[in-house]
Structure formats: C-alpha cells, structure tokens
Scaffold this motif. Structure first.
Motif, mmCIF file in Angstrom:
data_model
loop_
_atom_site.group_PDB
_atom_site.id
_atom_site.type_symbol
_atom_site.label_atom_id
_atom_site.label_comp_id
_atom_site.label_asym_id
_atom_site.label_seq_id
_atom_site.Cartn_x
_atom_site.Cartn_y
_atom_site.Cartn_z
ATOM 1 N N HIS A 210 2.916 -11.223 6.543
ATOM 2 C CA HIS A 210 3.461 -9.856 6.636
ATOM 3 C C HIS A 210 2.846 -8.866 5.649
ATOM 4 O O HIS A 210 3.083 -7.660 5.767
ATOM 5 C CB HIS A 210 4.982 -9.897 6.443
ATOM 6 N N LEU A 213 -2.356 -10.417 5.776
ATOM 7 C CA LEU A 213 -3.093 -10.215 7.031
ATOM 8 C C LEU A 213 -3.060 -8.765 7.517
ATOM 9 O O LEU A 213 -4.115 -8.205 7.872
ATOM 10 C CB LEU A 213 -2.551 -11.157 8.117
ATOM 11 N N PRO A 214 -1.877 -8.091 7.545
ATOM 12 C CA PRO A 214 -1.903 -6.664 7.933
ATOM 13 C C PRO A 214 -2.782 -5.821 7.022
ATOM 14 O O PRO A 214 -3.359 -4.820 7.454
ATOM 15 C CB PRO A 214 -0.422 -6.254 7.821
ATOM 16 N N GLY A 215 -2.909 -6.225 5.759
ATOM 17 C CA GLY A 215 -3.717 -5.445 4.812
ATOM 18 C C GLY A 215 -5.208 -5.500 5.091
ATOM 19 O O GLY A 215 -5.952 -4.602 4.675
ATOM 20 N N VAL A 217 -6.449 -5.984 8.293
ATOM 21 C CA VAL A 217 -6.692 -5.726 9.717
ATOM 22 C C VAL A 217 -7.835 -4.735 9.944
ATOM 23 O O VAL A 217 -8.687 -4.947 10.824
ATOM 24 C CB VAL A 217 -5.390 -5.253 10.414
ATOM 25 N N ALA A 297 -5.789 -0.263 17.535
ATOM 26 C CA ALA A 297 -5.669 -0.410 16.077
ATOM 27 C C ALA A 297 -5.782 0.918 15.351
ATOM 28 O O ALA A 297 -5.738 0.946 14.120
ATOM 29 C CB ALA A 297 -6.738 -1.372 15.558
#
Length: 302
Positions: A210, A213-215, A217, A297
């Motif tokens: 959370h 990984l989102p950081g 993308v 994205a």
C-alpha cells in the motif's frame, strides 16, 4: 527597462547554442538515414545507387509477406520480446523490494554490484560463458542434472528450450541495472507515509503493498512504455551469438532474418522493407502504450 528585456532575451542564448552539436548529431545519424527507406520501394542495385535503381513500389513488401518462413519469424520475435519484457519488469521489481528490506548496507551494496556486473559484458563474452555452462557434455548445469538423475539437455540446440534460454540469460544480464533504477525510485517515497502506516498497524507486507508499490508505479509505467518500443527487437546480438540452424524454428527473429537476407543474400531492398515494417509496428506500439499510460495511470512523458 529595454536593457533589462534585452538581457533576459539573450541571457540563455549560450545555453541554447550548446544544444546545436547534439542536435546536429541527431539529424545526421537518426534522421539522415531515414532517406535510405526509399530502397524498400526499389529493386536496389548498389552500382546504380538510389537514383538509378528501378522503382517497384510495394513489391518488396509483398515478397516478404509471402515468404514461407516470415510468419514464423514474426511470431518468434513477438513471443521472445514479450517474454523478455514481462520478465525484465517482474524480476527487478521483486529484487528491488527484497533489497529495500535489507538493513545491512555492506551486504546490500555487495549484492547490487554482483547483479549489476553482467550489464557491462557484451553478448560475445556472455555467449561464450553460456555455451560452456550449458554444454550437454561438460557444462555445469547438465552435470548437476545428471547428479539428480536427469538426462543431459542440449539447451542451445533444442527448439523446446532455446526461447527460455534467451529470456533467462537476458534477465541475468539486465535485471541488475533495472533493479538499481527501482531502488533509486524507492528512495523518493516520503518516509512519513511509512510512519503513518505503522501508526495504523500495517506490517511490512501491507507497507509494501500500500505504500512502496504505489510509490514506484510511475517508474514502472515509464519503463514499460519504453520497453514496448523494443517489441519487435528481440535482441540481435544475443540471438546471433547463441543460435544455430538447429533452432531456426523457434529462435530465428526479424533481425537475424534481415541479416541473412540483406548481408548474406544481398537483397537490400527486401531487407530494408522488413526494417521499415519493424519501425512502423514499433511506432504503433509506442503510441498505443503511451495512450494507455496516460489513460489508466495518468502518466505523461511529454
């Protein structure tokens, strides 16, 4: 007032002039050769040159698409390219996440150096190493397989294994470089996000899913978009140094096909037509991937 405006106008002029050498090189080596694409519409004879060769329209393209092995070569190129693209995204991301959890800096830097080293070696050197390692008679891989009771496998001469050898060896060479790119991206994540997740009770796994990984993308999307530009470039250097006539069925790609037709058989017009086809398809894939990156994205390069 006028002097100030004049100063602002010419203040950046030296910086703009510094671009000129690079711009000139791009025009000479990137855009200048595009004029040679006209060969794909000619029955090109070097002695006559571009101006004297016969114009035959789409005949070279028609000839290429009617060649019996062209469909197989195209499929091999796409299959190998997409497998490399997927593996070269997945493996570096996993490796970067694992290294990000290591707290001993000496160990972390040592691993980075070891996995980064193959990136600097040419495929001529790595090809020799792979031929020795995968040799069916004396290779260390087949000796290990024999030790556990498995018959020797001729990896570089088997149509069933050759594609996977290409993908595996390409990942071995390049995943260190991509891992460092992702590690650099990880350093840009705001530490307060991790502190907030700890306050909320998140364990390391949930922080990875959370926050981490989102950081990264945007970097994943960027590298994916850039990789799609090579979707019809399965790696001439690698394939040329590892393949043989035994594995043409699964290992022959567009670049090696062009090499044989253009340089060995001297059919320059046909070889240029294949290169032109590659460029058009690559442009379409880059445009599509760029649109998808922006659409899903919200990522834009330009």
């Amino acid at each position: 007032m006028e002097r100030r405006l004049s100063y602002k106008k010419y203040r950046n002029l030296p910086l703009h002039l510094m671009i000129l050498p690079g711009l000139l090189l791009v025009l000479i080596y990137c855009y200048g050769p595009m004029f040679g694409l006209v060969i794909s519409f000619q029955k090109f004879i070097p002695a006559r040159g571009i101006g004297g060769s016969e114009w035959i329209g789409w005949e070279n393209f028609r000839y290429v698409f009617e060649l019996p092995g062209f469909t197989k070569v195209l499929w091999n190129t796409i299959f190998i390219s997409f497998m490399k693209l997927f593996a070269n995204l997945l493996v570096p991301i996993v490796m970067a996440l694992l290294l990000n959890e290591v707290r001993k800096e000496a160990f972390k830097r040592g691993v980075q150096t070891l996995i980064y080293l193959p990136h600097f070696l040419s495929w001529i050197i790595l090809g020799g190493v792979l031929i020795d390692i995968l040799s069916p008679s004396q290779g260390i891989v087949n000796e290990i397989l024999a030790w556990v009771g498995i018959k020797p496998i001729y990896f570089l001469g088997s149509n069933a294994w050759f594609r996977y050898v290409l993908v595996g060896s390409d990942v071995w060479k390049e995943f260190g470089f991509n891992t460092i790119v992702y590690l650099a991206a990880l350093t840009g994540i705001n530490p307060s996000l991790y502190e907030a997740s700890i306050v909320d009770g998140a364990n390391r796994w949930k922080q990875t899913m959370h926050v981490t990984l989102p950081g990264i993308v945007p970097i994943i999307v960027l590298l994916s978009v850039l990789s799609l530009g090579n979707v019809l470039n399965a790696g001439f250097d690698q394939v040329f140094n590892l393949y043989s006539a035994q594995v043409y069925e699964t290992g022959d790609i567009l670049d090696t096909f062009v090499y044989r037709i253009g340089l060995l058989e001297a059919q320059y017009g046909v070889a240029t037509a294949i290169g032109f086809f590659q460029s058009v398809v690559t442009l379409a894939f880059i445009s599509l991937s760029y649109y998808l990156a922006y659409r899903f994205a919200n990522y834009r390069i330009f």
